[in-house]
Design an enzyme around this catalytic site. Structure first.
Site, PDB file in Angstrom:
ATOM      1  N   ARG A  47      -4.586  -3.097  22.100  1.00 38.05           N
ATOM      2  CA  ARG A  47      -5.363  -1.924  22.525  1.00 38.05           C
ATOM      3  C   ARG A  47      -4.438  -0.868  23.121  1.00 38.05           C
ATOM      4  O   ARG A  47      -4.665   0.330  22.995  1.00 38.05           O
ATOM      5  CB  ARG A  47      -6.441  -2.327  23.540  1.00 38.05           C
ATOM      6  CG  ARG A  47      -7.161  -1.133  24.169  1.00 38.05           C
ATOM      7  CD  ARG A  47      -8.375  -1.526  24.994  1.00 38.05           C
ATOM      8  NE  ARG A  47      -8.144  -2.638  25.886  1.00 38.05           N
ATOM      9  CZ  ARG A  47      -7.493  -2.564  27.057  1.00 38.05           C
ATOM     10  NH1 ARG A  47      -6.956  -1.410  27.452  1.00 38.05           N
ATOM     11  NH2 ARG A  47      -7.359  -3.634  27.826  1.00 38.05           N
ATOM     12  N   TYR A  99     -16.499  22.734  13.472  1.00 40.11           N
ATOM     13  CA  TYR A  99     -16.950  21.525  12.785  1.00 40.11           C
ATOM     14  C   TYR A  99     -18.120  20.915  13.546  1.00 40.11           C
ATOM     15  O   TYR A  99     -18.058  20.697  14.754  1.00 40.11           O
ATOM     16  CB  TYR A  99     -15.808  20.521  12.655  1.00 40.11           C
ATOM     17  CG  TYR A  99     -16.282  19.142  12.290  1.00 40.11           C
ATOM     18  CD1 TYR A  99     -17.014  18.924  11.124  1.00 40.11           C
ATOM     19  CD2 TYR A  99     -16.032  18.060  13.123  1.00 40.11           C
ATOM     20  CE1 TYR A  99     -17.475  17.652  10.800  1.00 40.11           C
ATOM     21  CE2 TYR A  99     -16.490  16.791  12.803  1.00 40.11           C
ATOM     22  CZ  TYR A  99     -17.214  16.597  11.651  1.00 40.11           C
ATOM     23  OH  TYR A  99     -17.682  15.353  11.341  1.00 40.11           O
ATOM     24  N   ASP A 170      -7.503  22.328  15.857  1.00 42.93           N
ATOM     25  CA  ASP A 170      -7.919  21.408  14.796  1.00 42.93           C
ATOM     26  C   ASP A 170      -7.343  21.950  13.490  1.00 42.93           C
ATOM     27  O   ASP A 170      -7.798  22.969  12.968  1.00 42.93           O
ATOM     28  CB  ASP A 170      -9.444  21.328  14.738  1.00 42.93           C
ATOM     29  CG  ASP A 170      -9.946  20.359  13.664  1.00 42.93           C
ATOM     30  OD1 ASP A 170      -9.147  19.960  12.795  1.00 42.93           O
ATOM     31  OD2 ASP A 170     -11.143  20.023  13.691  1.00 42.93           O
ATOM     32  N   LYS A 195      -9.064  12.502   6.509  1.00 41.35           N
ATOM     33  CA  LYS A 195      -9.029  13.510   5.459  1.00 41.35           C
ATOM     34  C   LYS A 195      -7.696  13.495   4.702  1.00 41.35           C
ATOM     35  O   LYS A 195      -7.364  12.513   4.055  1.00 41.35           O
ATOM     36  CB  LYS A 195      -9.339  14.873   6.072  1.00 41.35           C
ATOM     37  CG  LYS A 195     -10.584  14.897   6.991  1.00 41.35           C
ATOM     38  CD  LYS A 195     -11.838  14.385   6.324  1.00 41.35           C
ATOM     39  CE  LYS A 195     -13.117  14.652   7.107  1.00 41.35           C
ATOM     40  NZ  LYS A 195     -13.223  13.982   8.406  1.00 41.35           N
TER      41      LYS A 195
END
Length: 371
Positions: A47, A99, A170, A195
């Site tokens: 983690r 977005y 972004d 993406k």
């Protein structure tokens, strides 16, 4: 090294006794301690860190010319973690064409914790006049989703620095191959690695890159490691593998995107095309200044109402009618129906992610769907 070389070699961090050229997948969730309680392998618990995640973060940090990176289990986790790192009551200036997934976080999760305004970030004077004493973050998205607006990163960076405000960008639609916001003055860069970084529509992920390891960044890293919304070793391995071909995939997306945009501009049943590579795009000159090429993302308006638009999107054969973008296959989507009744996206808008099929086949599919 040039981006094409970095993309291939920056993830090869893992050294092992078997001489693997391709780094292995490290699935262990825990790591040996030595007699003094230390961690000779550099990792304690997956983690907190993992060899595959370290390789991914090192690669994207280098591609974006940053000092460090933090990988997350999704692109939305990137926005969530950055917003969580801000002091309660902080004000955010966000784009009006933001977005929807990140915007929804502000509207439904942080609406009682943070203040925010959505403004047209192509208007620099509007940005200046919208800054408040408690503004801590300017969040920009360029090219934007779904209208492909272009924000002048360098000019907004000057405004942010003059007011000691963090600037986060972004840059998902561009990828690190086409645009490097840190070199233009941004403090933090975000990518939905689902993406273009992943490129094959089979990995969910997100990553933040920072220009400096400051107090805000340490808060973000703490949220990443303590909150635990991290990608699996296998996802990190797949992303590193995909990034090795990123530069050459982007060349294909850009070439096909340019030709598809030209086709749409000249089609009698298309009202408008939003693609920064077109000279008619209102921010084309800004895009030329800050992007190496214009990518494979675009939107267009169908002449007619929502029903006419629905007929077009339902007639495609090669395109997949599906959410997401940046994969090798071409995708098309009616964004308004995804975003819901509060959406400001035009009802006759279709967003397309131009893939790597032969461009003649892509155009032929659009031709028959529009016809």
């Amino acid at each position: 090294m040039k981006p094409e070389t970095l993309a291939i070699h920056a993830s090869n961090l893992v050294k092992n006794t078997t001489g693997d050229v391709t780094p292995p997948i490290n699935l262990s969730t825990t790591f040996f301690r030595d007699e003094h309680g230390g961690y000779p392998g550099g990792h304690m618990y997956s983690r907190v860190s993992n060899p595959n995640r370290s390789a991914l973060e090192n690669t994207v940090a280098k591609l974006e010319y940053g000092k460090d990176a933090a990988a997350f289990a999704s692109g939305n986790n990137c926005g969530l973690s950055l917003f969580q790192a801000l002091r309660p009551g902080s004000h955010i200036l966000a784009p009006d064409d933001m977005y929807w997934g990140i915007k929804k976080q502000l509207l439904t999760i942080f609406n009682e914790i943070l203040e925010f305004d959505f403004v047209d970030q192509t208007d620099l004077n509007l940005i200046k006049s919208s800054i408040k004493p408690n503004t801590q973050l300017i969040w920009i998205e360029t090219p934007s989703n779904p209208l492909l607006k272009i924000t002048d990163i360098a000019e907004i960076a000057k405004i942010a620095k003059a007011h000691q405000i963090t600037l986060a960008c972004d840059s998902t639609f561009a990828s690190p191959i086409l645009q490097n916001p840190i070199l233009l003055g941004a403090d933090i860069v975000m990518h939905s690695s689902t993406k273009y970084l992943g490129g094959h529509s089979d990995i969910l992920g997100g990553i933040l890159v920072t220009a400096r390891k400051d107090e805000l960044w340490e808060k973000i890293k703490n949220i990443q490691q303590t909150g635990g919304a991290v990608p699996s070793p296998f996802d990190c391995y797949l992303l590193c593998r995909s990034i090795k071909t990123l530069a050459y995939r982007m060349k294909g997306h850009c070439e096909n995107g340019r030709l598809v945009a030209q086709f749409l501009v000249n089609h009698p049943k298309v009202e408008a095309v939003f693609y920064p590579g077109l000279e008619t795009h209102p921010q084309h000159e800004i895009a030329k200044k800050q992007m190496k090429d214009f990518g494979g993302m675009m939107s267009f308006l169908v002449k007619g109402d929502a029903e006419a638009t629905s007929k077009v999107v339902n007639k495609v054969k090669l395109f997949a009618q599906a959410t997401s973008l940046g994969g090798v296959e071409s995708l098309i989507e009616h964004r308004y129906s995804v975003e819901g009744p509060d959406s400001k996206t035009p009802k006759n808008l279709l967003r397309i992610s131009v893939g790597l099929e032969h461009v003649d086949d892509i155009i032929a599919d659009l031709e028959q769907a529009l016809g």
